[in-house]
Design an enzyme around this catalytic site. Structure first.
Site, PDB file in Angstrom:
ATOM      1  N   HIS A 368      52.066  83.539  53.990  1.00 58.35           N
ATOM      2  CA  HIS A 368      52.182  82.456  53.007  1.00 58.35           C
ATOM      3  C   HIS A 368      52.161  82.906  51.559  1.00 58.35           C
ATOM      4  O   HIS A 368      52.251  82.072  50.665  1.00 58.35           O
ATOM      5  CB  HIS A 368      51.059  81.443  53.204  1.00 58.35           C
ATOM      6  CG  HIS A 368      51.283  80.503  54.344  1.00 58.35           C
ATOM      7  ND1 HIS A 368      52.016  79.351  54.224  1.00 58.35           N
ATOM      8  CD2 HIS A 368      50.883  80.555  55.638  1.00 58.35           C
ATOM      9  CE1 HIS A 368      52.045  78.723  55.384  1.00 58.35           C
ATOM     10  NE2 HIS A 368      51.363  79.433  56.261  1.00 58.35           N
ATOM     11  N   LYS A 559      49.843  70.145  41.339  1.00 62.39           N
ATOM     12  CA  LYS A 559      49.644  71.251  42.281  1.00 62.39           C
ATOM     13  C   LYS A 559      48.345  71.928  41.879  1.00 62.39           C
ATOM     14  O   LYS A 559      47.777  71.622  40.842  1.00 62.39           O
ATOM     15  CB  LYS A 559      50.813  72.237  42.209  1.00 62.39           C
ATOM     16  CG  LYS A 559      51.184  72.672  40.778  1.00 62.39           C
ATOM     17  CD  LYS A 559      52.434  73.530  40.722  1.00 62.39           C
ATOM     18  CE  LYS A 559      53.704  72.749  40.941  1.00 62.39           C
ATOM     19  NZ  LYS A 559      54.456  73.178  42.115  1.00 62.39           N
ATOM     20  N   ARG A 560      47.866  72.875  42.696  1.00 61.27           N
ATOM     21  CA  ARG A 560      46.672  73.612  42.301  1.00 61.27           C
ATOM     22  C   ARG A 560      46.897  74.272  40.942  1.00 61.27           C
ATOM     23  O   ARG A 560      48.010  74.675  40.607  1.00 61.27           O
ATOM     24  CB  ARG A 560      46.341  74.672  43.364  1.00 61.27           C
ATOM     25  CG  ARG A 560      45.708  74.089  44.625  1.00 61.27           C
ATOM     26  CD  ARG A 560      44.376  73.409  44.358  1.00 61.27           C
ATOM     27  NE  ARG A 560      43.325  74.349  44.046  1.00 61.27           N
ATOM     28  CZ  ARG A 560      42.314  74.651  44.857  1.00 61.27           C
ATOM     29  NH1 ARG A 560      42.196  74.083  46.030  1.00 61.27           N
ATOM     30  NH2 ARG A 560      41.391  75.518  44.488  1.00 61.27           N
ATOM     31  N   LYS A 565      51.484  79.399  38.672  1.00 64.04           N
ATOM     32  CA  LYS A 565      52.231  78.139  38.688  1.00 64.04           C
ATOM     33  C   LYS A 565      52.602  77.687  37.265  1.00 64.04           C
ATOM     34  O   LYS A 565      53.351  76.742  37.075  1.00 64.04           O
ATOM     35  CB  LYS A 565      51.437  77.053  39.422  1.00 64.04           C
ATOM     36  CG  LYS A 565      51.254  77.377  40.924  1.00 64.04           C
ATOM     37  CD  LYS A 565      50.462  76.304  41.645  1.00 64.04           C
ATOM     38  CE  LYS A 565      50.108  76.663  43.070  1.00 64.04           C
ATOM     39  NZ  LYS A 565      51.215  76.450  44.018  1.00 64.04           N
ATOM     40  N   THR A 667      56.027  72.962  48.636  1.00 62.84           N
ATOM     41  CA  THR A 667      56.464  71.806  49.430  1.00 62.84           C
ATOM     42  C   THR A 667      56.435  70.547  48.573  1.00 62.84           C
ATOM     43  O   THR A 667      57.122  69.579  48.859  1.00 62.84           O
ATOM     44  CB  THR A 667      55.578  71.605  50.676  1.00 62.84           C
ATOM     45  OG1 THR A 667      54.210  71.724  50.294  1.00 62.84           O
ATOM     46  CG2 THR A 667      55.894  72.634  51.752  1.00 62.84           C
ATOM     47  N   LYS A 671      58.976  67.084  48.303  1.00 61.18           N
ATOM     48  CA  LYS A 671      58.523  65.678  48.286  1.00 61.18           C
ATOM     49  C   LYS A 671      59.145  64.942  47.097  1.00 61.18           C
ATOM     50  O   LYS A 671      59.585  63.799  47.214  1.00 61.18           O
ATOM     51  CB  LYS A 671      56.991  65.624  48.209  1.00 61.18           C
ATOM     52  CG  LYS A 671      56.316  66.138  49.465  1.00 61.18           C
ATOM     53  CD  LYS A 671      54.841  66.484  49.259  1.00 61.18           C
ATOM     54  CE  LYS A 671      54.329  67.310  50.432  1.00 61.18           C
ATOM     55  NZ  LYS A 671      53.025  67.933  50.179  1.00 61.18           N
TER      56      LYS A 671
END
Length: 833
Positions: A368, A559-560, A565, A667, A671
């Protein structure tokens, strides 16, 4: 309150039946001792009413598996981020309209009852939520599948924002009980720790161990309208009754009983790290606990596979891989490999080589992440103490593996060092990813670009050795929760145009391409989005006390919180927009509401500073009279599955802006796409395939590609160059440095600036210019609502690939060797044949 097509028309009989059942539960099981029912009583009455519809199907599904004896799929994960269950169950059983109508007739509001349910937050983010989507798809595809994990007493912490800082609060999600789980004490199993190993003439024995009991709790997992109900089994740790009593021979009975907590701590709390390895002994205990209990359960089921039979039918393990597939969700359940070897060799007396062949054919591993700090590397010394037999087995497996490598590459000592499961050094460590690769018959990444990186860099040597092992399985999301449940308005207008087949075959969304120029459809899609925005704006006003402009662009990054990110890039854009408005207040601006949400791991200093920076920027911008309605920056507190279900359908712009080569898949990006937001993003993770499906011109793609990042690494990234060259960037950084956004504590963000200027692994400044320019193109398009909506429709129409049904079908055929089944099991009220 219209009758919604995709939720099924409510038959009068169904409605009457639901009402009757609801009243019975309310009267007999919940409020018998009180005169007045609370909203929570109503929620529980409804949950039990819906659960009644599950139970018959659940029992029948398990009977069906016993009789057919199919190959069973075991999905092992330390995280299952399930969210709420009530509405999802109603959707999958086709009960939603009957319940809605019945509850309405009783003078209650279904949505209000749904809001009472606690999220089951047994995961951190992507990895745990993916596991939840996979369970939904496996049931919908009729696979005999089981999710196995830990029933954490406390899930992911609740996030409070106090004075702009994140504060964590324990998530006591079981406080009021959980109507969706069933304890199964009859299947309780022992798990061993510590002790020592004895080599005897009869074989190897692991003795003098400390025992902890694993108590299973089962949660039903319904497929979509096919009467299949699979099981998620979560283990809870219990101390045995004699726990520590034998050690307290001085008669300290009280102390001995208090000490039971030490054993039961194993399932107390979820480690709140995402993409970060924390080498604590308790975490290793959790990993072995779930593996040891699960493998005993798998073997019990394998041995007595005929219905109603508890006696061993199978004693030979030759056929084990034909009947059992074990999927390791990342390296957390990697101990399945040495544990299966231990059971086969030490307990079942299978020959070592045969056991190794069985183990490899049974296990498969999903990788992952490529971030080095996320890879699990356990100290050998910890293993020696906690799992001495497993350490011996790992050493033996590694020796076998290195002998093979040495034979194929004679004299290549460096290759042996790189490929060893044991890393030499000051502290000897076990590389769990290497263990997974050698012990599995299939290794997959979770998006095409990620799988390529896995083959070309992370596991390059292993790929050269066994290229046939390596696969790609691009992630997906379940369209039931992430379209039908969270965006019924959109699901409806889609169903009106193309029928309901897309719910179980998302590729049918392609049919919407015919309607890209259909004025009615364009208007309908825009109308649904606007309704979702108004609803979310009302929610924010009620729960967060912030008023936002529902006509503004909803620009969302949820998101986290993590440096890779790049929420910081988003911050710099917000500051840049603010400075442009301040500089030219009379100029017309496209109004934006920038929403950023996500949790930071409690020990991750930089992530917590990023949250403080976002809230501080918001504080300044939102209170500046020059800005007014043109720009707002909102931090969405306590982002979780149930909040995602509200914000994603309301978003116009989806931010997916990680440095190329760092986000394995993502993911959330999928969405947003299926819910009609346009993506601004880098060529990273599944963004690459989204751009391929919809056409790159229908996403806002910017910034460095993987090869550009590599080239910049070669050359040496120098943040100061960009700072000197780009005036708007310099102004933003200077404002952060000077305390413009933190007047009461001017030095507050020195660590953030220092990181950005001197050790930014994720090269925020290198993509700043391209990002700002790309955001300008977003503004341009947003000013043309018809053209914007046409792009939205194209994105929705091209999102079909990103269904977890497609992902699981590929796992089933290419890794597990099973075929999905479209045939529904007969419902409980009909005969089985």
């Amino acid at each position: 309150r219209k009758q919604i097509s995709v939720r099924g028309i409510a038959g009068l009989g169904d409605v009457a039946e639901v009402r009757k059942s609801f009243n019975r539960h309310l009267h007999f099981t919940l409020v018998k001792d009180r005169n007045v029912a609370t909203p929570r009583d109503y929620y529980f009455a409804l949950a039990h009413t819906v659960r009644d519809h599950l139970v018959g199907r659940w029992i029948r599904t398990q009977q069906h598996y016993y009789e057919r004896d199919p190959k069973r799929i075991y999905y092992l994960s330390l995280e299952f981020y399930m969210g709420r269950t009530l509405q999802n169950t109603m959707v999958n059983l086709g009960l939603q309209n009957a319940c809605d109508e019945a509850i309405y007739q009783l003078g209650l509001d279904l949505e209000e009852l749904e809001e009472i349910e606690e999220d089951a937050g047994l995961g951190n983010g992507g990895l745990g939520r993916l596991a939840a989507c996979f369970l939904d798809s496996m049931a919908t595809l009729g696979l005999a599948a089981y999710g196995y994990g830990i029933r954490y007493e406390f899930g992911i912490f609740n996030q409070k924002i106090v004075d702009g800082w994140q504060v964590e609060e324990a998530d006591d999600w079981l406080r009021y009980g959980n109507p969706w789980e069933k304890a199964r004490p009859e299947y309780m199993l022992p798990v061993h720790f510590y002790g020592r190993v004895e080599h005897t003439a009869e074989g190897v024995k692991w003795i003098d161990t400390q025992v902890v009991l694993a108590m299973p709790y089962d949660t039903p997992v319904p497929g979509y309208k096919n009467n299949t109900v699979n099981t998620m089994r979560l283990w809870s740790a219990k101390a045995p009754n004699d726990f520590n009593l034998q050690e307290f021979n001085m008669g300290d009975y009280i102390e001995a009983v208090l000490d039971r907590n030490l054993a039961e701590n194993i399932s107390r709390v979820l480690y709140p790290n995402d993409n970060f390895f924390e080498g604590k002994e308790l975490r290793l205990k959790q990993e072995y606990f779930v593996v040891a209990a699960t493998l005993q359960d798998i073997i019990r089921r394998f041995k007595s596979s005929k219905f109603g039979c508890r006696d061993p039918v199978r004693t030979c393990f030759e056929t084990f891989p034909d009947k059992v597939a074990i999927q390791l969700n990342d390296t957390h359940p990697a101990l399945s490999i040495p544990e299966l070897m231990r059971i086969l060799v030490d307990v079942e007396k299978v020959d070592w080589d045969k056991a190794w062949e069985i183990t490899k054919r049974t296990c498969a591993y999903t990788n992952h992440t490529v971030l080095p700090e996320a890879l699990e590397r356990w100290p050998v010394s910890m293993f020696e103490k906690l799992l001495p037999r497993h350490l011996e087995i790992i050493y033996a497996l590694n020796q076998m593996h290195l002998d093979r490598v040495a034979a194929l590459y004679p004299g290549d000592i460096d290759r042996l060092r790189r490929m060893s499961v044991i890393e030499e050094g000051d502290c000897k460590r076990i590389n769990m990813a290497h263990l997974c690769v050698i012990g599995s018959h299939a290794v997959n990444g979770v998006a095409r670009i990620h799988s390529d990186i896995v083959k070309n860099s992370v596991f390059k040597d292993f790929y050269e050795l066994e290229p046939e092992k390596f696969q790609n399985k691009t992630n997906g999301i379940t369209p039931r929760r992430w379209l039908l449940l969270c965006n019924p308005g959109l699901a409806d207008i889609i169903a009106e145009k193309i029928g309901e087949g897309f719910i179980t075959d998302l590729s049918q969304l392609k049919k919407l391409l015919e309607f890209i120029d259909n004025e009615t459809f364009i208007r309908d899609v825009a109308k649904v989005k606007q309704e979702n925005k108004l609803k979310f704006a009302a929610y924010l006003e009620e729960h967060y006390k912030v008023k936002i402009n529902p006509m503004s662009m909803f620009d969302v990054q949820v998101k986290r919180i993590h440096e890779y990110k790049r929420q910081l890039l988003n911050c710099l854009h917000a500051i840049t927009l603010y400075n442009r408005i301040r500089c030219n207040p009379s100029k017309s601006f496209v109004p934006r509401t920038i929403m950023i949400g996500g949790k930071a791991a409690p020990g991750y200093h930089m992530a917590k500073m990023i949250i403080k920076l976002i809230t501080s920027i918001g504080e300044v911008i939102n209170n500046d009279p020059y800005v007014g309605d043109k720009l707002k920056v909102i931090f969405l507190e306590n982002y979780r599955v149930s909040l995602a279900e509200k914000v994603i359908p309301a978003a116009d712009l989806s931010q997916q802006i990680s440095t190329a080569g760092t986000e394995a898949s993502g993911t959330g990006n999928m969405k947003f796409m299926v819910n009609g937001a346009l993506t601004i993003g880098t060529m990273d993770g599944a963004n690459v395939e989204m751009a391929e499906e919809a056409g790159e011109e229908n996403l806002f793609i910017f910034g460095m590609r993987v090869e550009d990042v590599e080239a910049l690494d070669q050359k040496g990234y120098n943040a100061r160059e960009y700072y000197e060259r780009l005036p708007e960037l310099r102004q933003a950084i200077d404002q952060i440095t000077s305390g413009f956004f933190s007047p009461r504590d001017p030095g507050c963000f020195k660590d953030v600036v220092n990181m950005l200027m001197y050790h930014d692994r994720f090269k925020v400044f290198a993509d700043y210019e391209a990002y700002i320019k790309c955001q300008g193109q977003v503004d341009q398009l947003f000013m043309d609502p018809r053209e914007w909506t046409r792009k939205v429709i194209r994105n929705i129409a091209c999102s079909g690939k990103f269904s977890s049904d497609r992902t699981i079908t590929e796992y089933a055929r290419e890794i597990w060797g099973v075929e999905p089944s479209a045939t529904a099991i007969p419902p409980p009220n009909l005969p089985r044949n």
